[in-house]
Design a protein around this motif. Structure first.
Motif, mmCIF file in Angstrom:
data_model
loop_
_atom_site.group_PDB
_atom_site.id
_atom_site.type_symbol
_atom_site.label_atom_id
_atom_site.label_comp_id
_atom_site.label_asym_id
_atom_site.label_seq_id
_atom_site.Cartn_x
_atom_site.Cartn_y
_atom_site.Cartn_z
ATOM 1 N N ILE A 1 -54.304 -10.961 0.598
ATOM 2 C CA ILE A 1 -54.251 -12.394 0.861
ATOM 3 C C ILE A 1 -54.258 -12.596 2.371
ATOM 4 O O ILE A 1 -53.434 -12.005 3.079
ATOM 5 C CB ILE A 1 -52.980 -13.012 0.249
ATOM 6 N N HIS B 1 -59.199 -22.271 2.200
ATOM 7 C CA HIS B 1 -58.319 -21.532 1.291
ATOM 8 C C HIS B 1 -57.070 -21.031 2.001
ATOM 9 O O HIS B 1 -56.021 -20.847 1.373
ATOM 10 C CB HIS B 1 -59.070 -20.338 0.691
ATOM 11 N N ARG C 1 -52.730 -20.835 0.895
ATOM 12 C CA ARG C 1 -52.137 -19.501 0.903
ATOM 13 C C ARG C 1 -51.023 -19.402 1.938
ATOM 14 O O ARG C 1 -49.979 -18.795 1.696
ATOM 15 C CB ARG C 1 -53.214 -18.457 1.187
ATOM 16 N N HIS D 1 -48.429 -24.153 -9.661
ATOM 17 C CA HIS D 1 -48.639 -22.960 -10.488
ATOM 18 C C HIS D 1 -47.706 -22.976 -11.698
ATOM 19 O O HIS D 1 -46.559 -23.411 -11.599
ATOM 20 C CB HIS D 1 -48.366 -21.685 -9.679
ATOM 21 N N SER E 1 -47.833 -17.262 -13.729
ATOM 22 C CA SER E 1 -49.208 -17.285 -13.211
ATOM 23 C C SER E 1 -49.497 -16.011 -12.420
ATOM 24 O O SER E 1 -48.754 -15.649 -11.507
ATOM 25 C CB SER E 1 -49.405 -18.509 -12.305
ATOM 26 N N SER E 2 -50.574 -15.321 -12.788
ATOM 27 C CA SER E 2 -50.917 -14.075 -12.094
ATOM 28 C C SER E 2 -51.301 -14.335 -10.647
ATOM 29 O O SER E 2 -50.999 -13.527 -9.763
ATOM 30 C CB SER E 2 -52.072 -13.372 -12.819
ATOM 31 N N SER E 3 -51.957 -15.469 -10.390
ATOM 32 C CA SER E 3 -52.347 -15.781 -9.009
ATOM 33 C C SER E 3 -51.113 -16.058 -8.149
ATOM 34 O O SER E 3 -51.058 -15.668 -6.976
ATOM 35 C CB SER E 3 -53.294 -16.990 -8.973
ATOM 36 N N ARG F 1 -49.325 -12.911 -6.967
ATOM 37 C CA ARG F 1 -49.930 -12.265 -5.801
ATOM 38 C C ARG F 1 -49.248 -12.736 -4.524
ATOM 39 O O ARG F 1 -49.017 -11.942 -3.601
ATOM 40 C CB ARG F 1 -51.426 -12.574 -5.733
ATOM 41 N N TYR F 2 -48.906 -14.028 -4.471
ATOM 42 C CA TYR F 2 -48.211 -14.563 -3.303
ATOM 43 C C TYR F 2 -46.804 -13.973 -3.202
ATOM 44 O O TYR F 2 -46.326 -13.669 -2.117
ATOM 45 C CB TYR F 2 -48.124 -16.092 -3.388
#
Length: 222
Positions: free
Chosen positions: A3, A155, A159, A181, A185-187, A190-191
């Motif tokens: 990211i 984007h 992020r 979210h 949530s898989s996204s 990531r954060y």
């Protein structure tokens, strides 16, 4: 891929450095302020360009920006820090058709943002990591397009906002309420992992100082 976010130090630079502000064109100032607002609120570009002066509310001396995401239909109300309130007042009287920042294409926004990053000196080569069969490999390229400034885009706003809130200790539940979210949530995870890796690195830096022991330094303090 990793990211890519703007560090807290660089975000502070864009917010506060008046000498840098003077080097920007009028269009670049608008994009910079939009970018700062996005990095603060976590709004997507599509939501940010739709923000009107009616989206700003004042309650008990505090300012909020409200919005219903075009993508997720999630309604949010985000408390604004003083620098974001200053941005609001800067554009309030200049707004056309009630749009706070006016109209601008996504391509033009991203192009201008890259120019701002170049002027700010965000020009280190970006290093990516990729896993192959469970083995992590670093990918580094000296090509011009892989400079940090040339990787800056809309984007990065969202992020940066999400990871900054997590790094500063805001509970995941509250961050999800701002970002929209869903739980699990898989996204979003990531954060979380990115923020944890950052915290681990900072903690390891502190621990390394404790692991180095010099007996003579103890005796000198007696």
């Amino acid at each position: 891929m990793d990211i890519l976010v703007l560090s807290q130090e660089r975000l502070k630079f864009l917010i506060h450095d008046q000498e840098f502000e003077k080097t920007l064109t009028n269009k670049e100032r608008i994009v910079k302020d939009m970018f700062i607002m996005g990095c603060t609120t976590g709004f997507r570009y599509s939501d940010l360009v739709s923000v009107t002066i009616k989206n700003f509310k004042k309650s008990e001396g505090k300012y909020y920006i409200t919005n219903k995401s075009k993508k997720t239909k999630t309604e949010t109300a985000v408390l604004l820090p003083s620098y974001a309130v200053d941005i609001y007042y800067t554009y309030k009287t200049k707004s056309t058709k009630n749009l706070l920042f006016g109209s601008m294409s996504l391509n033009k926004f991203n192009e201008t943002l890259k120019d701002i990053g170049l002027k700010a000196g965000f020009t280190e080569v970006v290093e990516y990591k990729r896993e192959q069969r469970g083995i992590e490999k670093k990918l580094v390229s000296a090509r011009k397009q892989n400079l940090f400034c040339n990787k800056m885009s809309s984007h990065m706003m969202r992020r940066t906002a999400i990871t900054t809130l997590l790094i500063l200790g805001m509970p995941e539940l509250l961050v999800r309420q701002i970002s929209g979210h869903k739980y699990g949530s898989s996204s979003f995870m990531r954060y979380v992992k990115f923020a944890q890796a950052y915290l681990d690195k900072e903690i390891e830096s502190v621990y390394s100082k404790l692991e180095n022991y010099a007996p003579e330094s103890v005796g000198s303090n007696r």
